[in-house]
Design a protein around this motif. Structure first.
Motif, short mmCIF file in Angstrom:
data_model
loop_
_atom_site.label_atom_id
_atom_site.label_comp_id
_atom_site.label_asym_id
_atom_site.label_seq_id
_atom_site.Cartn_x
_atom_site.Cartn_y
_atom_site.Cartn_z
N ALA A 21 62.78 -5.18 -10.12
CA ALA A 21 63.29 -6.53 -10.27
C ALA A 21 63.17 -7.03 -11.71
CB ALA A 21 62.57 -7.48 -9.32
N GLN A 22 62.06 -6.73 -12.38
CA GLN A 22 61.82 -7.23 -13.72
C GLN A 22 60.80 -6.35 -14.41
OE1 GLN A 22 60.26 -11.16 -13.67
NE2 GLN A 22 60.21 -11.36 -15.87
N THR A 23 61.07 -5.99 -15.65
CA THR A 23 60.13 -5.19 -16.42
C THR A 23 59.26 -6.12 -17.25
OG1 THR A 23 61.74 -3.39 -16.54
CG2 THR A 23 59.92 -3.34 -18.11
N PRO A 24 57.94 -6.08 -17.04
CA PRO A 24 57.04 -6.95 -17.80
C PRO A 24 57.02 -6.58 -19.28
CG PRO A 24 55.95 -6.08 -15.85
CD PRO A 24 57.23 -5.34 -16.00
N SER A 25 56.66 -7.54 -20.10
CA SER A 25 56.58 -7.31 -21.54
C SER A 25 55.42 -6.37 -21.85
CB SER A 25 56.35 -8.64 -22.26
OG SER A 25 55.04 -9.11 -22.00
N MET A 29 51.79 -6.02 -19.92
CA MET A 29 51.28 -4.75 -19.38
C MET A 29 49.92 -4.43 -19.98
SD MET A 29 53.08 -3.66 -16.96
CE MET A 29 52.33 -2.04 -16.79
N THR A 30 49.71 -4.73 -21.24
CA THR A 30 48.40 -4.49 -21.86
C THR A 30 47.34 -5.35 -21.18
OG1 THR A 30 49.42 -3.92 -23.98
CG2 THR A 30 47.10 -4.61 -24.03
N ALA A 31 47.65 -6.63 -20.98
CA ALA A 31 46.71 -7.53 -20.30
C ALA A 31 46.48 -7.08 -18.86
CB ALA A 31 47.24 -8.96 -20.34
N ALA A 32 47.53 -6.65 -18.18
CA ALA A 32 47.40 -6.22 -16.78
C ALA A 32 46.57 -4.94 -16.66
CB ALA A 32 48.79 -6.01 -16.17
N ARG A 33 46.79 -3.99 -17.56
CA ARG A 33 46.00 -2.75 -17.52
C ARG A 33 44.52 -3.06 -17.77
NH1 ARG A 33 50.65 -0.57 -20.24
NH2 ARG A 33 51.76 0.80 -18.81
N SER A 34 44.26 -3.96 -18.69
CA SER A 34 42.88 -4.36 -18.97
C SER A 34 42.26 -5.02 -17.75
CB SER A 34 42.85 -5.30 -20.18
OG SER A 34 41.53 -5.67 -20.48
N VAL A 90 47.80 3.25 -11.02
CA VAL A 90 47.19 2.25 -11.91
C VAL A 90 48.28 1.49 -12.66
CG1 VAL A 90 45.74 1.95 -13.96
CG2 VAL A 90 44.98 3.44 -12.08
N ASP A 91 49.27 2.22 -13.21
CA ASP A 91 50.36 1.57 -13.93
C ASP A 91 51.18 0.67 -13.01
OD1 ASP A 91 49.66 2.67 -16.36
OD2 ASP A 91 51.16 4.28 -16.27
N ASP A 92 51.43 1.13 -11.81
CA ASP A 92 52.23 0.33 -10.87
C ASP A 92 51.49 -0.93 -10.43
OD1 ASP A 92 54.31 2.13 -11.04
OD2 ASP A 92 53.86 3.14 -9.16
N ILE A 93 50.19 -0.83 -10.22
CA ILE A 93 49.41 -2.02 -9.86
C ILE A 93 49.36 -2.97 -11.05
CG2 ILE A 93 47.12 -2.88 -9.24
CD1 ILE A 93 48.77 -1.63 -6.92
N ALA A 94 49.24 -2.44 -12.26
CA ALA A 94 49.28 -3.29 -13.45
C ALA A 94 50.62 -4.01 -13.53
CB ALA A 94 49.03 -2.45 -14.71
N THR A 95 51.68 -3.32 -13.17
CA THR A 95 53.02 -3.93 -13.16
C THR A 95 53.09 -5.07 -12.14
OG1 THR A 95 54.03 -1.85 -13.86
CG2 THR A 95 55.49 -3.48 -12.86
N VAL A 96 52.45 -4.88 -10.99
CA VAL A 96 52.41 -5.93 -9.97
C VAL A 96 51.71 -7.16 -10.53
CG1 VAL A 96 51.46 -6.60 -7.72
CG2 VAL A 96 52.55 -4.37 -7.99
N GLU A 105 47.02 -16.12 -17.82
CA GLU A 105 46.36 -16.12 -16.51
C GLU A 105 45.57 -14.83 -16.29
OE1 GLU A 105 49.46 -18.96 -14.02
OE2 GLU A 105 49.87 -16.80 -14.18
N MET A 106 46.18 -13.71 -16.67
CA MET A 106 45.47 -12.43 -16.49
C MET A 106 44.22 -12.39 -17.34
SD MET A 106 48.44 -9.54 -15.97
CE MET A 106 49.54 -10.09 -17.26
N ARG A 107 44.28 -12.94 -18.54
CA ARG A 107 43.08 -12.97 -19.40
C ARG A 107 42.01 -13.86 -18.78
NH1 ARG A 107 46.62 -13.03 -24.82
NH2 ARG A 107 46.86 -10.77 -24.99
#
Length: 162
Positions: A21-25, A29-34, A90-96, A105-107
């Protein structure tokens, strides 16, 4: 463990839909992986492999010791074969997470999980989930028993033989 595997599989399927649906910036993705790392989700995914292998073993080994020896000897190779799936999860969950929360918010969420209370929540989450599920199951069972009794009585009062 099967329940956890089902949850991960569901999240993985959801994440595939979300990623289309949408590719995150890249920042998101860096914040989500962290965040995923801080939440120790990667450790949970690594812990799935033994459960998967345990589930597969009886069907493949078929109580034959010679197959079981070879199966057990293949474990290091199997662990290497799991790495791409693990990385993908891990990448897919970060994408979620990146698709549902802003970078800020993620930070903030990650800052919470870095605190002692956040670490305690992470540590206690599996037990809390299990206990909460049990409470829910018990409540549903009691409600179903009560409803069955009430409905049976109401139907009998209408002349039905049950």
């Amino acid at each position: 463990m099967f329940r956890r595997l089902s949850i991960v599989a569901s999240m993985l399927l959801f994440s595939m839909c979300a990623s289309q649906a949408q590719t995150p910036s890249p920042d998101a993705m860096t914040a989500a992986r962290s965040l995923v790392t801080t939440m120790k989700l990667s450790d949970q995914y690594k812990a799935l492999l033994p459960a998967i292998l345990l589930t597969l073993k009886p069907a493949l080994v078929q109580d034959r010791p010679e197959i079981e020896r070879d199966y057990d000897a293949m474990m290091p190779t199997i662990e290497d074969a799991f790495k791409p799936y693990y990385t993908s999860m891990v990448d897919d969950i970060a994408t979620v997470y990146a698709g549902n929360f802003t970078v800020g918010e993620m930070r903030e969420i990650e800052a919470f999980y870095r605190q002692p209370v956040g670490q305690k929540l992470l540590e206690k989450s599996p037990a809390l989930t299990q206990q909460s599920n049990q409470v829910g199951q018990d409540a549903i069972r009691k409600a179903a028993e009560d409803l069955r009794t009430r409905l049976t009585e109401a139907l009998r009062q209408k002349g039905h033989k049950l």
